[in-house]
Scaffold this motif. Structure first.
Motif, PDB file in Angstrom:
ATOM      1  N   SER A 105      -0.056   3.859   4.112  1.00 43.65           N
ATOM      2  CA  SER A 105       1.000   4.672   3.504  1.00 43.65           C
ATOM      3  C   SER A 105       1.701   5.530   4.537  1.00 43.65           C
ATOM      4  CB  SER A 105       0.413   5.551   2.394  1.00 43.65           C
ATOM      5  OG  SER A 105      -0.613   6.389   2.915  1.00 43.65           O
ATOM      6  N   GLN A 106       1.094   5.696   5.705  1.00 44.31           N
ATOM      7  CA  GLN A 106       1.704   6.497   6.777  1.00 44.31           C
ATOM      8  C   GLN A 106       2.575   5.680   7.728  1.00 44.31           C
ATOM      9  OE1 GLN A 106      -1.737   7.329   5.884  1.00 44.31           O
ATOM     10  NE2 GLN A 106      -0.575   8.777   4.641  1.00 44.31           N
ATOM     11  N   GLY A 107       2.500   4.350   7.648  1.00 43.72           N
ATOM     12  CA  GLY A 107       3.311   3.535   8.545  1.00 43.72           C
ATOM     13  C   GLY A 107       2.606   2.255   8.942  1.00 43.72           C
ATOM     14  N   PRO A 112      -4.823  -3.895 -14.429  1.00 50.56           N
ATOM     15  CA  PRO A 112      -5.527  -3.295 -13.285  1.00 50.56           C
ATOM     16  C   PRO A 112      -4.730  -2.140 -12.693  1.00 50.56           C
ATOM     17  CG  PRO A 112      -4.482  -5.352 -12.639  1.00 50.56           C
ATOM     18  CD  PRO A 112      -4.297  -5.230 -14.115  1.00 50.56           C
ATOM     19  N   LYS A 113      -5.440  -1.141 -12.158  1.00 49.89           N
ATOM     20  CA  LYS A 113      -4.803   0.030 -11.558  1.00 49.89           C
ATOM     21  C   LYS A 113      -5.167   0.121 -10.084  1.00 49.89           C
ATOM     22  CE  LYS A 113      -3.129   1.509 -15.502  1.00 49.89           C
ATOM     23  NZ  LYS A 113      -1.680   1.505 -15.790  1.00 49.89           N
ATOM     24  N   GLY A 114      -4.269   0.656  -9.302  1.00 47.70           N
ATOM     25  CA  GLY A 114      -4.530   0.851  -7.888  1.00 47.70           C
ATOM     26  C   GLY A 114      -3.238   0.959  -7.121  1.00 47.70           C
ATOM     27  N   ASN A 115      -3.363   1.313  -5.842  1.00 48.07           N
ATOM     28  CA  ASN A 115      -2.195   1.483  -4.976  1.00 48.07           C
ATOM     29  C   ASN A 115      -2.243   0.583  -3.750  1.00 48.07           C
ATOM     30  OD1 ASN A 115      -2.953   4.700  -5.858  1.00 48.07           O
ATOM     31  ND2 ASN A 115      -0.971   3.854  -6.469  1.00 48.07           N
ATOM     32  N   GLN A 116      -3.214  -0.335  -3.734  1.00 51.10           N
ATOM     33  CA  GLN A 116      -3.387  -1.241  -2.602  1.00 51.10           C
ATOM     34  C   GLN A 116      -3.652  -2.639  -3.144  1.00 51.10           C
ATOM     35  OE1 GLN A 116      -7.233  -1.189  -0.833  1.00 51.10           O
ATOM     36  NE2 GLN A 116      -6.505  -1.586   1.245  1.00 51.10           N
ATOM     37  N   GLY A 117      -2.862  -3.613  -2.703  1.00 48.51           N
ATOM     38  CA  GLY A 117      -3.095  -4.952  -3.205  1.00 48.51           C
ATOM     39  C   GLY A 117      -2.284  -6.014  -2.490  1.00 48.51           C
ATOM     40  N   ILE A 118      -2.669  -7.267  -2.739  1.00 51.31           N
ATOM     41  CA  ILE A 118      -1.951  -8.414  -2.179  1.00 51.31           C
ATOM     42  C   ILE A 118      -1.752  -9.445  -3.290  1.00 51.31           C
ATOM     43  CG2 ILE A 118      -2.777  -8.095   0.186  1.00 51.31           C
ATOM     44  CD1 ILE A 118      -4.880 -10.261  -0.332  1.00 51.31           C
ATOM     45  N   GLY A 119      -0.722 -10.261  -3.152  1.00 48.59           N
ATOM     46  CA  GLY A 119      -0.445 -11.311  -4.122  1.00 48.59           C
ATOM     47  C   GLY A 119      -0.008 -12.586  -3.433  1.00 48.59           C
ATOM     48  N   ILE A 168       0.863  -1.173   0.000  1.00 53.15           N
ATOM     49  CA  ILE A 168       0.000   0.000   0.000  1.00 53.15           C
ATOM     50  C   ILE A 168       0.900   1.224   0.000  1.00 53.15           C
ATOM     51  CG2 ILE A 168      -0.258  -0.017   2.542  1.00 53.15           C
ATOM     52  CD1 ILE A 168      -3.165   1.014   2.016  1.00 53.15           C
ATOM     53  N   GLY A 169       0.626   2.167  -0.895  1.00 47.51           N
ATOM     54  CA  GLY A 169       1.485   3.346  -1.006  1.00 47.51           C
ATOM     55  C   GLY A 169       1.166   4.145  -2.246  1.00 47.51           C
ATOM     56  N   TYR A 170       2.197   4.667  -2.884  1.00 49.34           N
ATOM     57  CA  TYR A 170       2.005   5.569  -4.016  1.00 49.34           C
ATOM     58  C   TYR A 170       2.341   4.924  -5.361  1.00 49.34           C
ATOM     59  CZ  TYR A 170       7.064   5.984  -3.430  1.00 49.34           C
ATOM     60  OH  TYR A 170       8.406   5.703  -3.301  1.00 49.34           O
ATOM     61  N   ARG A 171       2.916   3.744  -5.360  1.00 51.96           N
ATOM     62  CA  ARG A 171       3.307   3.103  -6.613  1.00 51.96           C
ATOM     63  C   ARG A 171       2.127   2.369  -7.255  1.00 51.96           C
ATOM     64  NH1 ARG A 171       9.198   2.640  -6.090  1.00 51.96           N
ATOM     65  NH2 ARG A 171       9.765   2.825  -3.878  1.00 51.96           N
ATOM     66  N   ASN A 172       2.314   2.004  -8.522  1.00 52.26           N
ATOM     67  CA  ASN A 172       1.357   1.121  -9.188  1.00 52.26           C
ATOM     68  C   ASN A 172       1.491  -0.254  -8.554  1.00 52.26           C
ATOM     69  OD1 ASN A 172      -0.197  -0.473 -10.829  1.00 52.26           O
ATOM     70  ND2 ASN A 172       0.887   0.003 -12.716  1.00 52.26           N
ATOM     71  N   VAL A 173       0.486  -0.653  -7.799  1.00 51.40           N
ATOM     72  CA  VAL A 173       0.598  -1.862  -6.987  1.00 51.40           C
ATOM     73  C   VAL A 173       0.777  -3.113  -7.838  1.00 51.40           C
ATOM     74  CG1 VAL A 173      -1.884  -2.328  -6.835  1.00 51.40           C
ATOM     75  CG2 VAL A 173      -0.369  -3.063  -4.989  1.00 51.40           C
ATOM     76  N   CYS A 174       0.230  -3.111  -9.050  1.00 44.98           N
ATOM     77  CA  CYS A 174       0.356  -4.287  -9.913  1.00 44.98           C
ATOM     78  C   CYS A 174       1.821  -4.615 -10.182  1.00 44.98           C
ATOM     79  CB  CYS A 174      -0.381  -4.046 -11.223  1.00 44.98           C
ATOM     80  SG  CYS A 174      -0.446  -5.491 -12.278  1.00 44.98           S
ATOM     81  N   ASP A 175       2.614  -3.596 -10.476  1.00 47.23           N
ATOM     82  CA  ASP A 175       4.039  -3.800 -10.744  1.00 47.23           C
ATOM     83  C   ASP A 175       4.760  -4.337  -9.513  1.00 47.23           C
ATOM     84  OD1 ASP A 175       3.614  -2.825 -13.284  1.00 47.23           O
ATOM     85  OD2 ASP A 175       4.252  -0.784 -12.800  1.00 47.23           O
ATOM     86  N   GLU A 226       4.928   4.408   2.080  1.00 45.13           N
ATOM     87  CA  GLU A 226       4.479   3.089   1.628  1.00 45.13           C
ATOM     88  C   GLU A 226       4.817   2.039   2.682  1.00 45.13           C
ATOM     89  OE1 GLU A 226       6.581   2.174  -1.995  1.00 45.13           O
ATOM     90  OE2 GLU A 226       8.483   2.857  -1.164  1.00 45.13           O
ATOM     91  N   SER A 227       4.039   0.965   2.697  1.00 44.61           N
ATOM     92  CA  SER A 227       4.282  -0.167   3.590  1.00 44.61           C
ATOM     93  C   SER A 227       4.085  -1.452   2.813  1.00 44.61           C
ATOM     94  CB  SER A 227       3.333  -0.132   4.791  1.00 44.61           C
ATOM     95  OG  SER A 227       3.546   1.019   5.577  1.00 44.61           O
TER      96      SER A 227
END
Length: 608
Positions: free
Chosen positions: A216-218, A63-70, A8-15, A186-187
């Motif tokens: 994203s704050q910690g 897919p787009k977003g900034n929060q994800g799990i794999g 979770i943060g500012y990056r493209n989470v998919c990548d 980001e975390s």
């Protein structure tokens, strides 16, 4: 064992997720999947096969977003299907989670939930967790997760998303490892460090029963009762390049070639003035070391074979009663464990389930527990009284090579240090041993320069169906490790025996179609080993020997000799194991096997 990554943060989470799953693929490669919150819903994409198969599908969906799990899966409950792949969700796709471990009471939970009208589409124990969370959630996630922990039996590492909460990912852990990465804005969470190395080197290790909230704050952490706690963070000194192939076709080959450096690194700072000194690293004092009456070495797999080598060294250099056992057996035996027992637990990851269970048993008996591990901050390292790190860097190949080298180096240093403190060998012997030990990295690298000769020999035997490995004394565990490497990555049936046992049964296996690999350095048992070679030759078996440079007698007795630089008998495993590793690698390569990701195997066995 499976692999989890969350971001979770500012990056493209998919990548981030796909990169993390590639770095964790050694933990499981039956299937893989990701779940991404795009701001409106959680999109789940999963596929049977490797992460590259998932990646092709994701490229079309974008897919787009900034929060994800794999998750990358190593199947336990349920077959290898897309439906059984993770992440899993409740039927409304509100709660989505990835899970490592085994829920032992999933069947009874599933029956109770089904009776209440919950519908299941997979065969997994993980889907039960998603439905159970959906049932008990009443608007307070922390309260729901503490209740969830109370109802689950077994082992788990969980990364959880709530469709209605775009700002947080939640994690839980019991028995299965989970590391948290602390970045700027980001975390992250992951099953192992390599997945988060590109983004941060500041990490926290979750303990059993803990719940974490990532934003994203910690990161915030609570104990099993929901009480906030402050966690210690660790700085990981591994370089990102250590977790990449660096031009080698496989991680295994890269890691074999790193072994001279691993040996140097593990020795560095632990030898002073021609003497071993671990006083600045181990908390046990001289009085404690003198009080020990026995040492137990406990491990699994390759770590167990490293311990068998160390057994001979502890017997030779110390006056301690020495016992070596497989962790999965030790934990159930009535071993005599007392407060004057030093129990050394050897584990590359520090997360092996049976080794951790054995450690809990030893600690309950009052033993002094010492971890020999490659991962600072691992569960084993945190649970033991002392830690001796390997300093090998990340090992990605499933078949252990460089960590085996690090383990025997660390265990030799430990045996030498204890022997010195207990006064069981004279100073002049220590000096001689240290001088030779410091030369070992160069001798390892000399063997590596002969790789082309080993590759040529591997070509001749790549399609043999059976191998017999033999060794005596300190070379017997080397034979065991050589056979294991061949089995693991080439899928060839290989058996290893103490050479003196050959006439007690194994000799029946020998015929012209069974190559016999003999570890035969010029040591105190050399003549007896040559006799075993003659017995195998009499039955027309092809003989492959590993021996010292210039050994003309061995060259005349064996059909093929893989030569290594001479060394003291005690140190022969350091050089004799390397040709066996390379031989296994090149045989597997000739057979077209998946060397870094052998079938049915995972890097660390974190479930029973």
């Amino acid at each position: 064992m499976c692999g989890i990554v969350g971001y979770i943060g500012y990056r493209n989470v998919c990548d981030v997720l796909l990169d993390g799953l590639k770095r964790l693929e050694y933990r499981g490669y039956d299937s893989a999947g990701i779940a991404i919150n795009d701001g409106n819903e959680i999109e789940i994409i999963k596929e049977v096969g490797k992460v590259s198969d998932l990646e092709r599908i994701v490229a079309n969906v974008a897919p787009k977003g900034n929060q994800g799990i794999g998750h990358t899966r190593w199947a336990t409950h349920g077959g290898v299907t897309t439906v059984n792949a993770h992440p899993h969700s409740d039927e409304y796709k509100r709660f989505v989670l990835a899970h490592n471990g085994i829920i032992e009471n999933y069947h009874e939970l599933k029956e109770a939930l089904a009776a209440e009208g919950f519908t299941f589409i997979s065969q997994t124990d993980t889907e039960v967790i998603a439905h159970l969370l959906s049932k008990i959630y009443e608007g307070d996630m922390l309260k729901a997760l503490t209740s969830l922990q109370d109802q689950l039996r077994g082992s788990y590492a969980l990364a959880i998303m709530d469709r209605e909460d775009k700002n947080h990912i939640y994690c839980m852990r019991k028995g299965s490892p989970l590391v948290l990465g602390i970045g700027e804005g980001e975390s992250l969470c992951a099953s192992d460090i390599p997945a988060i190395l590109p983004y941060t080197r500041k990490v926290m290790y979750m303990d059993d029963g803990e719940i974490a909230q990532l934003s994203s704050q910690g990161i915030k952490v609570w104990d099993a009762k929901g009480t906030p706690i402050q966690k210690k963070s660790f700085f990981i000194d591994w370089d990102l390049s250590m977790a990449e192939r660096g031009g080698y076709p496989h991680f295994m080959l890269k890691e074999i070639h790193e072994q001279g450096g691993v040996c140097r690194s593990t020795l560095k700072g632990r030898i002073s003035g021609g003497s071993v000194d671990l006083s600045g690293e181990l908390s046990m004092d001289e009085h404690t070391m003198i009080s020990f009456r026995a040492v137990h070495l406990i491990a699994c797999g390759t770590s167990y074979y490293a311990s068998l080598i160390a057994e001979r060294i502890f017997e030779r250099w110390t006056d301690l009663d020495v016992k070596v056992d497989i962790a999965s057996e030790y934990r159930y035996r009535d071993s005599k464990i007392t407060p004057d027992t030093l129990v050394v637990f050897v584990s590359q990851s520090g997360e092996t389930a049976d080794t951790l269970a054995a450690q809990r048993k030893a600690r309950a008996c009052g033993a002094y527990c010492l971890a020999v591990t490659n991962v600072q901050g691992s569960t084993l390292a945190r649970c033991c009284d002392d830690v001796l790190l390997l300093k090998a860097g990340p090992e990605i190949g499933v078949a252990a090579t460089k960590t085996f080298m690090g383990q025997i180096t660390a265990l030799y240093l430990l045996a030498m240090y204890i022997a010195k403190v207990r006064g069981t060998f004279p100073i002049e012997q220590e000096s001689e041993l240290i001088d030779e030990l410091l030369q070992i990295p160069y001798k390892i690298e000399t063997v590596l320069e002969r790789e082309h000769l080993i590759e040529e020999l591997a070509s001749k035997f790549a399609f043999s169906q059976n191998f017999l490995y033999l060794g005596r004394g300190i070379s017997f565990p080397v034979a065991l490790e050589g056979a294991l490497k061949l089995k693991e990555i080439s899928y060839i049936h290989a058996e290893a025996y103490a050479a003196g046992e050959m006439k007690h049964g194994p000799i029946a296996l020998i015929d012209p179609n069974v190559p016999v690999v003999v570890v035969a350095p010029k040591d105190s048992l050399y003549e007896k080993t040559l006799s075993n070679i003659q017995e195998a030759k009499a039955r027309h078996a092809p003989i492959i020997a590993v021996g010292f440079d210039g050994d003309e007698r061995l060259a005349s007795d064996a059909d093929h000799v893989l030569c290594v630089p001479p060394t003291l008998e005690e140190f022969s495993p350091f050089v004799t194991v390397v040709p066996l590793q390379l031989f296994a690698y090149h045989v597997a390569k000739k057979r077209g096997c998946e060397i870094d990701k052998p079938r049915n195997l995972a890097k660390s066995v974190t479930v029973e």
